[in-house]
Design a protein around this motif. Structure first.
Motif, PDB file in Angstrom:
ATOM      1  N   ALA A 119      31.673 -27.207  10.921  1.00 25.76           N
ATOM      2  CA  ALA A 119      30.249 -27.364  10.624  1.00 25.76           C
ATOM      3  C   ALA A 119      29.502 -27.562  11.931  1.00 25.76           C
ATOM      4  CB  ALA A 119      30.030 -28.566   9.711  1.00 25.76           C
ATOM      5  N   ILE A 120      28.520 -26.700  12.200  1.00 31.83           N
ATOM      6  CA  ILE A 120      27.714 -26.839  13.409  1.00 31.83           C
ATOM      7  C   ILE A 120      26.254 -27.024  13.002  1.00 31.83           C
ATOM      8  CG2 ILE A 120      26.937 -25.755  15.555  1.00 31.83           C
ATOM      9  CD1 ILE A 120      29.588 -24.392  15.811  1.00 31.83           C
ATOM     10  N   ASP A 121      25.717 -28.213  13.274  1.00 28.50           N
ATOM     11  CA  ASP A 121      24.342 -28.538  12.920  1.00 28.50           C
ATOM     12  C   ASP A 121      23.502 -28.757  14.172  1.00 28.50           C
ATOM     13  OD1 ASP A 121      24.414 -28.665   9.995  1.00 28.50           O
ATOM     14  OD2 ASP A 121      25.779 -30.357  10.272  1.00 28.50           O
ATOM     15  N   GLY A 122      22.196 -28.855  13.945  1.00 24.34           N
ATOM     16  CA  GLY A 122      21.283 -29.127  15.048  1.00 24.34           C
ATOM     17  C   GLY A 122      19.973 -28.413  14.822  1.00 24.34           C
ATOM     18  N   PRO A 123      18.934 -28.820  15.553  1.00 21.96           N
ATOM     19  CA  PRO A 123      17.623 -28.193  15.398  1.00 21.96           C
ATOM     20  C   PRO A 123      17.554 -26.809  16.036  1.00 21.96           C
ATOM     21  CG  PRO A 123      17.556 -29.873  17.098  1.00 21.96           C
ATOM     22  CD  PRO A 123      18.926 -29.945  16.488  1.00 21.96           C
ATOM     23  N   SER A 124      16.433 -26.117  15.843  1.00 24.27           N
ATOM     24  CA  SER A 124      16.234 -24.771  16.406  1.00 24.27           C
ATOM     25  C   SER A 124      16.259 -24.805  17.935  1.00 24.27           C
ATOM     26  CB  SER A 124      14.875 -24.218  15.969  1.00 24.27           C
ATOM     27  OG  SER A 124      14.792 -24.141  14.579  1.00 24.27           O
ATOM     28  N   GLY A 125      16.779 -23.735  18.520  1.00 19.90           N
ATOM     29  CA  GLY A 125      16.722 -23.593  19.972  1.00 19.90           C
ATOM     30  C   GLY A 125      17.825 -24.296  20.730  1.00 19.90           C
TER      31      GLY A 125
END
Length: 231
Positions: free
Chosen positions: A15-21
């Motif tokens: 699972a790879i999460d995080g905000p845009s950019g």
């Protein structure tokens, strides 16, 4: 790694999460391709259902109208990292879902609980059917969609670095305007009641601000290989 080696290795769900950019998509696709895993861009699914709402005249600011139509479109995601595809009712929407119109409305649509339930079920089904394992990228994968994922990674970067990357992707975009839009999107995604953008307690945080894309990919590949070796 050769395909034969990838087939004999234990299946692993990442699972790879995080905000845009932060480099989520580029990193996720490259890691999946390098390790012989499937790949799923969950953000594209939310964009796809948003595109359908816009195309069918649904008021995306009307949560009740959006909820009532949540089950109508058929969304299919191809999981080949070299050529990920997404169709809605049989139509290829990989281009149309990246328009500014869809981008500006996706947070509102994504916040509707019925939409998240529908898309989350779809994502879990895809992950469960990935024979060799899968890299799933999004904003709530490690916390909500796949809380039992073998490895959870949360990518971060400074707003300035993210804006520079995004404005590079969005040809002709102004960095300052892009930065403001990213901050607004972060606030919307982090504060929504249904599955907000959040780092899972057991996620590995990787700050990509001062890293090149190859460095980020190398870091994540190493994390996945270590996890797979321990299975």
């Amino acid at each position: 790694m050769e395909n034969g080696a990838a087939r004999t290795a234990p299946a692993v769900i990442v699972a790879i999460d995080g905000p845009s950019g932060t480099g989520k998509s580029s990193t996720s696709k490259a890691v999946a391709a390098q390790l012989g895993l499937s790949y799923l861009d969950t953000g594209a699914q939310y964009r796809a259902i948003t595109w359908w709402m816009v195309s069918n005249g649904i008021d995306t600011d009307d949560a009740h109208a959006v909820a009532a139509a949540a089950d109508k479109p058929e969304i299919l995601s191809g999981t080949d990292p070299a050529r990920p595809t997404i169709t809605v009712d049989g139509v290829d929407v990989s281009g149309p879902i990246r328009t500014q119109e869809v981008t500006s409305r996706v947070s509102a649509v994504s916040a509707v609980p019925e939409i998240r339930t529908r898309i989350t079920e779809l994502q879990r089904t895809i992950a469960a059917s990935a024979g060799t394992g899968i890299v799933v990228e999004g904003r709530d994968i490690g916390t909500t969609v796949l809380p039992d994922a073998d490895l959870k990674i949360f990518l971060t970067a400074s707003p300035e670095a993210r804006a520079a990357r995004r404005s590079g992707e969005l040809k002709g975009a102004d960095v300052h305007t892009t930065r403001e839009a990213l901050i607004r999107r972060d606030a919307a995604d982090s504060s929504r009641k249904a599955s907000p953008l959040a780092k899972a307690g057991d996620a590995v945080e990787v700050d990509t601000t001062d890293l090149t894309l190859p460095q980020v990919i190398e870091c994540v590949v190493t994390l996945v290989e270590e996890k797979r070796a321990g299975k």
